[in-house]
Motif scaffolding. Structure first.
Motif, mmCIF file in Angstrom:
data_model
loop_
_atom_site.group_PDB
_atom_site.id
_atom_site.type_symbol
_atom_site.label_atom_id
_atom_site.label_comp_id
_atom_site.label_asym_id
_atom_site.label_seq_id
_atom_site.Cartn_x
_atom_site.Cartn_y
_atom_site.Cartn_z
ATOM 1 N N MET A 27 0.848 -1.195 0.000
ATOM 2 C CA MET A 27 0.000 0.000 0.000
ATOM 3 C C MET A 27 0.881 1.242 0.000
ATOM 4 N N ALA A 28 0.333 2.322 -0.536
ATOM 5 C CA ALA A 28 1.042 3.595 -0.537
ATOM 6 C C ALA A 28 1.205 4.086 0.902
ATOM 7 N N ASP A 29 2.386 4.554 1.220
ATOM 8 C CA ASP A 29 2.598 5.051 2.578
ATOM 9 C C ASP A 29 2.224 6.528 2.679
ATOM 10 N N GLN A 30 2.115 6.987 3.926
ATOM 11 C CA GLN A 30 1.803 8.379 4.232
ATOM 12 C C GLN A 30 0.483 8.826 3.618
ATOM 13 N N GLN A 31 -0.456 7.892 3.516
ATOM 14 C CA GLN A 31 -1.811 8.182 3.079
ATOM 15 C C GLN A 31 -2.789 7.591 4.080
ATOM 16 N N SER A 32 -4.063 7.923 3.937
ATOM 17 C CA SER A 32 -5.038 7.619 4.985
ATOM 18 C C SER A 32 -5.106 6.135 5.328
ATOM 19 N N TRP B 147 -2.839 3.837 5.045
ATOM 20 C CA TRP B 147 -1.600 3.443 5.727
ATOM 21 C C TRP B 147 -1.610 3.906 7.178
ATOM 22 N N TYR B 148 -1.998 5.150 7.406
ATOM 23 C CA TYR B 148 -2.075 5.648 8.782
ATOM 24 C C TYR B 148 -3.105 4.858 9.588
ATOM 25 N N ARG B 149 -4.229 4.535 8.966
ATOM 26 C CA ARG B 149 -5.254 3.765 9.661
ATOM 27 C C ARG B 149 -4.723 2.399 10.060
ATOM 28 N N GLY C 85 -3.110 -1.336 14.322
ATOM 29 C CA GLY C 85 -2.237 -2.482 14.537
ATOM 30 C C GLY C 85 -2.211 -3.454 13.376
ATOM 31 N N GLU C 86 -2.859 -3.103 12.269
ATOM 32 C CA GLU C 86 -2.759 -3.944 11.077
ATOM 33 C C GLU C 86 -1.337 -3.927 10.519
ATOM 34 N N LEU C 87 -0.636 -2.836 10.745
ATOM 35 C CA LEU C 87 0.797 -2.748 10.455
ATOM 36 C C LEU C 87 1.530 -2.544 11.762
#
Length: 446
Positions: free
Chosen positions: A255-260, A262-264, A269-271
């Motif tokens: 997934m693209a980082d530093q986007q909604s 990714w932050y979610r 705790g999914e990441l």
């Protein structure tokens, strides 16, 4: 146009290193700026007014300057970040003859601005006397042909942010090597109920570059006035093969980082971790507030036990663009912005990066236990990382295009279940073609 630089246009380099001679000679297409910098006489009818373009929210530092200086006022204008529009805007302003006085320019982008004569020679306005206030390798980023063109702002040494609570829950030790990192990823996949240790972001070539940098590859070197491209360096291919396997085996999210999204995923705790730069601390604080106290920072995983290399993601300078009418005042502000303790304190809170000023960490907010990171003095990890960055890495004057090729190739490889290794090989020839199109001498290393 002929331009040489002892430090060879590198994104990180110490003074006196062996890489020499920047190959910015014989340029076929050098549009230049529509007007050249000229110091306007000071008048008594009001303050000098400067315009500063940046994508970092530096409002508090600029307000502090404006509150304490009656003679020089700075207007901060927020623009899109780097390859997403900001640099195109700067180049358009140079060509139209209406540039801002100051602009944030990342180290990797400086060769492209020098290629079009877009930066002001600050040596003419006393910049050399400021040298000792800055970290030597960052200072050298703005030195071309013995002249100073930018003031250092910050860099981005790498480390690993991780959720200590989740690793403890699943009885996973903090990975010290990339081999242990892969084993940890397999355990998270097995025990984590859908969580993944981290994400592979196909949109983020600078992140991947930092990993390649750590492993000792050299994508760009120079031989005399010739640029040598080596994206298929064996160490770079090993990094690509590692992440190709992680993606293929479903051990990481893509997934693209530093986007909604990714932050979610970091918030829920999914990441579980992020190998990222020091300035990422502000991103985590601002976008995952419910995880306060659960994060920790560890050194970047190594390729071999006992190895000590690190990587760097980011790094910016404060430049005075060609065409300013107030270069002396602009230089004065740029120096204050990046060295005054009260300014650095505000900038680090805004997540602008690891300071370019000497001795800017000890006794500051960077040198304290942090509740968000469970009371850890986490910047000690980044300070050690900064000392271990291999400073011989070099950038290309067509780095934007190179990054774009990597984004396209990695995106296609991930979506079509292709090979990251082959994607990287494909970018090699494209990078050579970009340099040749600028009228530069270039060749592939292999």
């Amino acid at each position: 146009m002929t331009l040489s630089r002892r430090s060879a246009l590198r994104g990180a380099a110490v003074a006196g290193s062996a890489l020499a001679g920047a190959g910015l000679a014989g340029c076929a297409d050098v549009p230049g700026a529509a007007r050249t910098t000229r110091q306007a006489p000071r008048r008594g009818d009001g303050p000098v007014r400067l315009v500063f373009w940046t994508w970092v929210p530096l409002h508090r530092a600029v307000k502090l300057w404006n509150r304490t200086r009656e003679d020089i006022k700075v207007e901060l204008q927020i623009i899109p970040a780097n390859i997403n529009g900001g640099y195109q805007k700067m180049h358009a302003a140079l060509k139209s003859g209406n540039p801002p006085d100051l602009a944030q320019v990342e180290y990797y982008e400086l060769p492209a601005f020098m290629l079009v004569q877009g930066l002001t020679d600050l040596s003419r306005y006393g910049a050399e006397r400021l040298r000792d206030a800055y970290v030597p390798w960052q200072w050298e980023q703005g030195v071309f042909d013995g002249r100073v063109f930018t003031v250092p702002q910050a860099s981005g040494p790498m480390a690993m942010f991780y959720r200590r609570d989740l690793l403890d829950r699943w009885d996973i030790p903090v990975p010290r090597t990339w081999g242990e990192f892969e084993r940890a990823a397999r355990t998270v996949k097995r025990r984590g109920g859908g969580a993944r240790l981290t994400a592979f972001p196909p949109n983020q070539p600078q992140w991947f570059t930092a990993l390649v940098w750590q492993h000792g590859a050299r994508w760009i070197t120079t031989e005399g006035d010739e640029w040598v491209v080596d994206l298929a360096h064996p160490a770079a291919l090993e990094v690509a093969e590692f992440w190709e396997r992680m993606v293929r085996d479903g051990l990481v999210s893509t997934m693209a980082d530093q986007q909604s999204g990714w932050y979610r995923a970091l918030q829920t705790g999914e990441l579980v971790s992020w190998v990222g730069p020091q300035w990422g601390d502000a991103l985590l604080r601002g976008n995952t507030p419910r995880t306060k106290g659960n994060w920790r920072v560890a050194p970047m995983p190594r390729w071999e036990t006992g190895a000590s290399g690190s990587g760097n993601w980011g790094g910016s300078s404060t430049a005075v663009l060609q065409g300013s009418r107030h270069p002396r005042e602009a230089l004065e502000f740029a120096h204050w912005l990046n060295t005054a303790p009260e300014s650095i304190a505000l900038l680090t809170e805004a997540g602008y990066g690891w300071p370019g000023a000497r001795n800017a960490v000890e006794g500051t907010g960077l040198d304290r236990p942090d509740p968000f990171f469970g009371g850890q003095r986490y910047n000690e990890v980044f300070a050690a990382s900064d000392r271990k960055v291999d400073t011989s890495w070099a950038w290309s004057p067509t780095q934007d295009q190179l990054f774009s090729h990597v984004i396209d190739a990695f995106g296609a490889a991930v979506s079509e279940r292709g090979s990251l290794v082959e994607a990287l090989r494909d970018c090699q020839g494209r990078a050579v073609d970009d340099l040749l199109a600028k009228g530069l001498r270039a060749r592939s290393a292999r």
